[in-house]
Design a protein around this motif. Sequence first.
Motif, PDB file in Angstrom:
ATOM      1  N   ARG A 157       0.836  -1.203   0.000  1.00  0.00           N
ATOM      2  CA  ARG A 157       0.000   0.000   0.000  1.00  0.00           C
ATOM      3  C   ARG A 157       0.880   1.266   0.000  1.00  0.00           C
ATOM      4  O   ARG A 157       0.580   2.242  -0.688  1.00  0.00           O
ATOM      5  N   ARG A 158       1.970   1.235   0.754  1.00  0.00           N
ATOM      6  CA  ARG A 158       2.852   2.394   0.791  1.00  0.00           C
ATOM      7  C   ARG A 158       3.554   2.590  -0.558  1.00  0.00           C
ATOM      8  O   ARG A 158       3.720   3.727  -1.019  1.00  0.00           O
ATOM      9  N   LEU A 159       3.930   1.486  -1.187  1.00  0.00           N
ATOM     10  CA  LEU A 159       4.532   1.569  -2.523  1.00  0.00           C
ATOM     11  C   LEU A 159       3.529   2.126  -3.535  1.00  0.00           C
ATOM     12  O   LEU A 159       3.892   2.927  -4.409  1.00  0.00           O
ATOM     13  N   GLU A 160       2.270   1.708  -3.421  1.00  0.00           N
ATOM     14  CA  GLU A 160       1.237   2.212  -4.332  1.00  0.00           C
ATOM     15  C   GLU A 160       1.046   3.710  -4.166  1.00  0.00           C
ATOM     16  O   GLU A 160       0.907   4.450  -5.162  1.00  0.00           O
ATOM     17  N   ARG A 161       1.048   4.180  -2.934  1.00  0.00           N
ATOM     18  CA  ARG A 161       0.892   5.617  -2.695  1.00  0.00           C
ATOM     19  C   ARG A 161       2.092   6.395  -3.245  1.00  0.00           C
ATOM     20  O   ARG A 161       1.945   7.472  -3.825  1.00  0.00           O
ATOM     21  N   HIS A 162       3.269   5.807  -3.054  1.00  0.00           N
ATOM     22  CA  HIS A 162       4.475   6.447  -3.587  1.00  0.00           C
ATOM     23  C   HIS A 162       4.427   6.489  -5.117  1.00  0.00           C
ATOM     24  O   HIS A 162       4.800   7.493  -5.734  1.00  0.00           O
ATOM     25  N   HIS A 163       3.952   5.425  -5.711  1.00  0.00           N
ATOM     26  CA  HIS A 163       3.903   5.306  -7.170  1.00  0.00           C
ATOM     27  C   HIS A 163       2.922   6.316  -7.787  1.00  0.00           C
ATOM     28  O   HIS A 163       3.188   6.887  -8.852  1.00  0.00           O
ATOM     29  N   THR A 164       1.815   6.548  -7.110  1.00  0.00           N
ATOM     30  CA  THR A 164       0.783   7.438  -7.670  1.00  0.00           C
ATOM     31  C   THR A 164       0.929   8.885  -7.228  1.00  0.00           C
ATOM     32  O   THR A 164       0.350   9.787  -7.826  1.00  0.00           O
ATOM     33  N   GLY A 165       1.708   9.125  -6.193  1.00  0.00           N
ATOM     34  CA  GLY A 165       1.843  10.481  -5.668  1.00  0.00           C
ATOM     35  C   GLY A 165       2.898  11.298  -6.394  1.00  0.00           C
ATOM     36  O   GLY A 165       3.639  10.802  -7.247  1.00  0.00           O
ATOM     37  N   SER A 166       2.962  12.571  -6.079  1.00  0.00           N
ATOM     38  CA  SER A 166       3.975  13.460  -6.646  1.00  0.00           C
ATOM     39  C   SER A 166       5.228  13.376  -5.789  1.00  0.00           C
ATOM     40  O   SER A 166       5.155  13.350  -4.552  1.00  0.00           O
ATOM     41  N   ARG A 167       6.390  13.328  -6.440  1.00  0.00           N
ATOM     42  CA  ARG A 167       7.638  13.130  -5.718  1.00  0.00           C
ATOM     43  C   ARG A 167       8.674  14.134  -6.214  1.00  0.00           C
ATOM     44  O   ARG A 167       9.053  14.131  -7.393  1.00  0.00           O
ATOM     45  N   ALA A 168       9.150  14.981  -5.327  1.00  0.00           N
ATOM     46  CA  ALA A 168      10.198  15.929  -5.703  1.00  0.00           C
ATOM     47  C   ALA A 168      11.512  15.196  -5.945  1.00  0.00           C
ATOM     48  O   ALA A 168      12.249  15.494  -6.884  1.00  0.00           O
ATOM     49  N   ASP A 169      11.808  14.220  -5.090  1.00  0.00           N
ATOM     50  CA  ASP A 169      13.029  13.430  -5.241  1.00  0.00           C
ATOM     51  C   ASP A 169      12.663  11.959  -5.108  1.00  0.00           C
ATOM     52  O   ASP A 169      12.587  11.421  -3.997  1.00  0.00           O
ATOM     53  N   PRO A 170      12.410  11.264  -6.237  1.00  0.00           N
ATOM     54  CA  PRO A 170      11.962   9.873  -6.170  1.00  0.00           C
ATOM     55  C   PRO A 170      13.046   8.899  -5.751  1.00  0.00           C
ATOM     56  O   PRO A 170      12.771   7.751  -5.433  1.00  0.00           O
ATOM     57  N   GLY A 171      14.313   9.346  -5.713  1.00  0.00           N
ATOM     58  CA  GLY A 171      15.398   8.438  -5.371  1.00  0.00           C
ATOM     59  C   GLY A 171      15.683   7.475  -6.516  1.00  0.00           C
ATOM     60  O   GLY A 171      15.387   7.753  -7.684  1.00  0.00           O
ATOM     61  N   LEU A 172      16.265   6.334  -6.187  1.00  0.00           N
ATOM     62  CA  LEU A 172      16.577   5.330  -7.209  1.00  0.00           C
ATOM     63  C   LEU A 172      15.278   4.754  -7.762  1.00  0.00           C
ATOM     64  O   LEU A 172      14.465   4.212  -7.024  1.00  0.00           O
ATOM     65  N   GLU A 173      15.096   4.869  -9.061  1.00  0.00           N
ATOM     66  CA  GLU A 173      13.847   4.434  -9.684  1.00  0.00           C
ATOM     67  C   GLU A 173      14.150   3.752 -11.011  1.00  0.00           C
ATOM     68  O   GLU A 173      15.050   4.171 -11.748  1.00  0.00           O
ATOM     69  N   TYR A 174      13.377   2.716 -11.317  1.00  0.00           N
ATOM     70  CA  TYR A 174      13.558   1.967 -12.558  1.00  0.00           C
ATOM     71  C   TYR A 174      12.270   1.957 -13.373  1.00  0.00           C
ATOM     72  O   TYR A 174      11.170   1.833 -12.819  1.00  0.00           O
ATOM     73  N   SER A 175      12.426   2.095 -14.681  1.00  0.00           N
ATOM     74  CA  SER A 175      11.316   1.882 -15.607  1.00  0.00           C
ATOM     75  C   SER A 175      11.236   0.388 -15.864  1.00  0.00           C
ATOM     76  O   SER A 175      12.203  -0.225 -16.329  1.00  0.00           O
TER      77      SER A 175
END
Length: 393
Positions: A157-175
């Motif tokens: 659930r926390r990952l889902e919120r992070h995925h859908t929310g706005s992030r100024a600094d998303p950190g390490l992220e992969y497509s």
Amino acid sequence: MRAIELFAGAGGLGIGIGRAGFRPERIVEWEPNCQRTLLANRRARQCDTKGWPLDIESDVRDADFRAHEGKVELISGGPPCQPFSVGGRHRAHADRRDMFPEAVRAVREAKPRAFIFENVRGLTRERFSSYYEYIKLQMQYPELVAKGDEDWSAHLRRLERHHTGSRADPGLEYSLVAEVLNAADYGVPQKRHRVFFVGFRKDKAIEWSFPEATHSQDALLWDQAHGQYFERHAVSKRERWCNAERMKVRAERMTERPSALPWLTVRDALATLPDPERETAEGSKLSGHRFQPGAKSYPGHTGSPLDDAAKALKAGVHGVPGGENMLARADGSVRYFTVRESARLQTFPDSYRIEGVWSEAMRQLGNAVPVTLAERVARSVAVALETSASTKR
């Protein structure tokens, strides 16, 4: 290009990525017989294992990948699939053999430009849908780790919120792109479905898609009905289509040849191997090409017809492969595939040895990634990485 290979198994994925231009700097595999297979081929200087490290690490949970941060292009591997296998007990996240968290940790610590992970198609079944999404989101955001008191569903659930929310600094992220591929569609003489997860560092802005299929069953049926397939293999008219009359009807209804190449069949794969039931000097020189008695056909385990791509080889719950690891002849008789025949169906080179007794060697092959399929996926990833690097230069 430098790589780290996790859960290496018998080496199918490793050979494929090696042929695509990657060189494994670390190989991790805990199972002793698989370790013996990897080391035996490396010490024998088998050509596909050139450059592989001689030190095979055992437990991924003890491995630290932080020294590789920013220094490797790829992390690849097949986390143990028994928690999701149709032939397993389906315990998923409750199964101690679920090693996806360790795969994600390796990505988090080494921060490779790309990763390739694969698993059984059973992972995509509806009953695992939530955990499947959990795995994908962890791969996309490997730095967003579970908290000490957080179970997997709360973490999801926390990952889902992070995925859908706005992030100024998303950190390490992969497509991430995930897709189920049928090995037969890529030139493997076996109908083997595996789900592949391919990710690229989002800050690298790499565009990529899975490679197009090159082979098809319709093209095989056309070749059998209108081409030279049966003549090429000197198959008698009495023997043709005896295992699949419905396929003959489907083939004869085609009005034009499909553009793809034909699926490769069991007969194609084994054509140059001597009959293991007839001891020959040629056969005795081939590693693992020994007849194994005791094959029986029963409902649900009827073997693979000669003139179709093989059914998926199985590892067996207790290391003893099931009846699908058999050749089904036109006269209705069956026999077990030899280790060498099974290796060919998985597109391993004949020079590659699989260590262990027959049942153990078959278990390794039943869990393996077909070399040709691994190479096709890895080569497309390599091209994307090289194109991105050259564009930046």
